[in-house]
Design an enzyme around this catalytic site. Sequence first.
Site, PDB file in Angstrom:
ATOM      1  N   CYS A  74     -19.417  22.088  31.442  1.00  0.00           N
ATOM      2  CA  CYS A  74     -20.586  22.312  30.581  1.00  0.00           C
ATOM      3  C   CYS A  74     -20.184  22.428  29.123  1.00  0.00           C
ATOM      4  O   CYS A  74     -20.480  21.566  28.304  1.00  0.00           O
ATOM      5  CB  CYS A  74     -21.297  23.610  30.985  1.00  0.00           C
ATOM      6  SG  CYS A  74     -21.729  23.699  32.691  1.00  0.00           S
TER       7      CYS A  74
HETATM    8  N1  SAJ Z   1     -14.092  30.796  27.181  1.00  0.00           N
HETATM    9  C1  SAJ Z   1     -13.347  31.369  26.164  1.00  0.00           C
HETATM   10  N2  SAJ Z   1     -13.817  32.489  25.546  1.00  0.00           N
HETATM   11  C2  SAJ Z   1     -15.013  33.057  25.902  1.00  0.00           C
HETATM   12  C3  SAJ Z   1     -15.759  32.450  26.939  1.00  0.00           C
HETATM   13  C4  SAJ Z   1     -15.282  31.327  27.567  1.00  0.00           C
HETATM   14  O1  SAJ Z   1     -12.270  30.880  25.811  1.00  0.00           O
HETATM   15  O2  SAJ Z   1     -15.384  34.071  25.311  1.00  0.00           O
HETATM   16  C5  SAJ Z   1     -13.600  29.574  27.833  1.00  0.00           C
HETATM   17  C6  SAJ Z   1     -13.377  29.773  29.308  1.00  0.00           C
HETATM   18  O3  SAJ Z   1     -12.042  30.190  29.543  1.00  0.00           O
HETATM   19  C7  SAJ Z   1     -13.630  28.361  29.873  1.00  0.00           C
HETATM   20  C8  SAJ Z   1     -14.663  27.796  28.915  1.00  0.00           C
HETATM   21  O4  SAJ Z   1     -14.604  28.583  27.724  1.00  0.00           O
HETATM   22  O5  SAJ Z   1     -12.466  27.580  29.791  1.00  0.00           O
HETATM   23  C9  SAJ Z   1     -16.082  27.807  29.482  1.00  0.00           C
HETATM   24  O6  SAJ Z   1     -16.313  29.117  29.916  1.00  0.00           O
HETATM   25  P1  SAJ Z   1     -17.792  29.619  30.370  1.00  0.00           P
HETATM   26  O7  SAJ Z   1     -17.701  31.082  30.602  1.00  0.00           O
HETATM   27  O8  SAJ Z   1     -18.803  29.119  29.428  1.00  0.00           O
HETATM   28  O9  SAJ Z   1     -17.920  28.984  31.792  1.00  0.00           O
HETATM   29  P2  SAJ Z   1     -18.727  27.722  32.311  1.00  0.00           P
HETATM   30  O10 SAJ Z   1     -18.202  26.471  31.741  1.00  0.00           O
HETATM   31  O11 SAJ Z   1     -18.730  27.859  33.791  1.00  0.00           O
HETATM   32  O12 SAJ Z   1     -20.180  27.932  31.715  1.00  0.00           O
HETATM   33  C10 SAJ Z   1     -21.217  28.255  32.580  1.00  0.00           C
HETATM   34  C11 SAJ Z   1     -22.430  27.731  31.865  1.00  0.00           C
HETATM   35  N3  SAJ Z   1     -23.555  27.707  32.758  1.00  0.00           N
HETATM   36  C12 SAJ Z   1     -24.447  26.694  32.644  1.00  0.00           C
HETATM   37  O13 SAJ Z   1     -24.301  25.757  31.881  1.00  0.00           O
HETATM   38  C13 SAJ Z   1     -25.624  26.768  33.515  1.00  0.00           C
HETATM   39  C14 SAJ Z   1     -22.748  28.612  30.667  1.00  0.00           C
HETATM   40  O14 SAJ Z   1     -24.032  28.259  30.140  1.00  0.00           O
HETATM   41  C15 SAJ Z   1     -22.776  30.048  31.087  1.00  0.00           C
HETATM   42  O15 SAJ Z   1     -23.129  30.854  29.961  1.00  0.00           O
HETATM   43  C16 SAJ Z   1     -21.381  30.404  31.557  1.00  0.00           C
HETATM   44  O16 SAJ Z   1     -21.207  29.657  32.779  1.00  0.00           O
HETATM   45  C17 SAJ Z   1     -21.226  31.882  31.817  1.00  0.00           C
HETATM   46  O17 SAJ Z   1     -21.887  32.666  31.094  1.00  0.00           O
HETATM   47  O18 SAJ Z   1     -20.396  32.236  32.659  1.00  0.00           O
END
Ligand code: SAJ
Length: 443
Positions: free
Chosen positions: A281
Amino acid sequence: MKGQLLTKIDNRTAKVAIIGLGYVGLPLAVAFAENGFHVVGIDVDQSKVEALNRGESYVRDVPSARLAPLVTVDKGVAAGTFRATMDYGALDDCDAAIVCVPTPLSKTKDPDMSYILAATDAIAQHLHSGMLVVLESTTYPGTTEELILPRLQHAHGCTYEVGQDFFLAFSPERIDPGRVDYTVENTPKVIGGITPDCLEIASALYGEAIEHIVPVSSTDAAEMVKLLENTFRAVNIALVNEVAIMCDKLGLNVWEVVEAAATKPYGFMKFTPGPGVGGHCIPLDPYYLAWKLKTLNYNARFIQLAGEINTFMPYYVVEKVGNALNEVRKAVRGSRVLLLGVTYKPNISDLRESPALDIIRLLEERGAIVSYHDPFVPHLKLDGEMRSSVMLDEGTLAAADCVVVTTDHDAYDWPWILGRAELVVDTRNATDGLRGQARVVRL
Ligand code: SAJ
């Protein structure tokens, strides 16, 4: 048509088709089936279809024990049911078709609409009066109205009037794989329709399985809502990654700074730095928005800059590894580097766009001898080459000139690791507050 469809939705005789049975489609299919609908899942992957019809789930968020009771061979079952098929002909007696197929990026970071178009063309061949079609796949504003609507209005040589003969809406998926507090049923569902009747019917259907419906004025608005949500994350993650680089130059501990800023009870939202941004995403969705705006001669600068910073982070981590080795008078070339955790976020097995894979490539380009351990990834294929997770024991830790914490799975015993490793580059602050023989360098 509208009255008939609303009645079938209300008395749950409406048959619902879910197209694309992945981490989005399958939970949605089960939610409708558990709420009394007969659901048919359509997927192009025969092994998925066969597994599902055996009551076996391959999606972590849908245990097989939850799926199995819904898979029936007896059509007489009063309650909701689920069956899977590869045959789009099943749409001939479906009242709704919800599209949950992938929207990846091409190599040039342009939207790859091939999955959406294939599903739309298949639906068009089976479109019939009184049918609701909803797109859930994340895409640029305008997709539903510009790409899908025309294909359905002139389906199989006929003319269908949207809002009269058939109904079309967009409703972004908000599934976060592995999350248990927010599910399909209790996550608010944004919906936009091509016409008010389209919105009303889509809202009625989703309202039978989902607690909170959030209607918006158009499909474009609904498409934009999702892109704002994920662009917000990409930009804020990039911001905190740049703050990590700034803190490094200022000799400050970014983790301390972030934690203290997060005590602000209003007007701040905590994000943490990391080795880069992975997943299906966040690294991809914002580029759908940037691409659309480029066609309107506008350069979405935040998206471009966030992408540059987030894709720079693997290089930054490798630079830190090089400097850390240098401190102990070792060159990267010939050094043994062990990565702990290669998935894109903790406690899942998903490798898509994982920055750890870039870090492996970059370290090997500099001559390091790289191995990895990940309890969720026994084997992986990187650039055509199969690799296996090493055993995580005293030997592997002692043999490593540098250990890099790339993904902080809960399974790791950090005090044990710090007690046996020589040098640790911790990109997740997983070892915060812990002591051991290892020298620890943080982002
Ligand atoms: N990450 C960071 N720092 C942060 C948060 C994330 O480096 O503060 C990195 C993570 O390690 C990962 C990437 O970013 O590599 C994405 O992380 P993510 O927490 O956004 O996880 P996703 O990709 O599974 O995002 C999903 C998304 N859900 C949908 O699109 C429906 C996102 O919108 C959600 O907000 C997210 O999950 C969530 O909140 O867990």
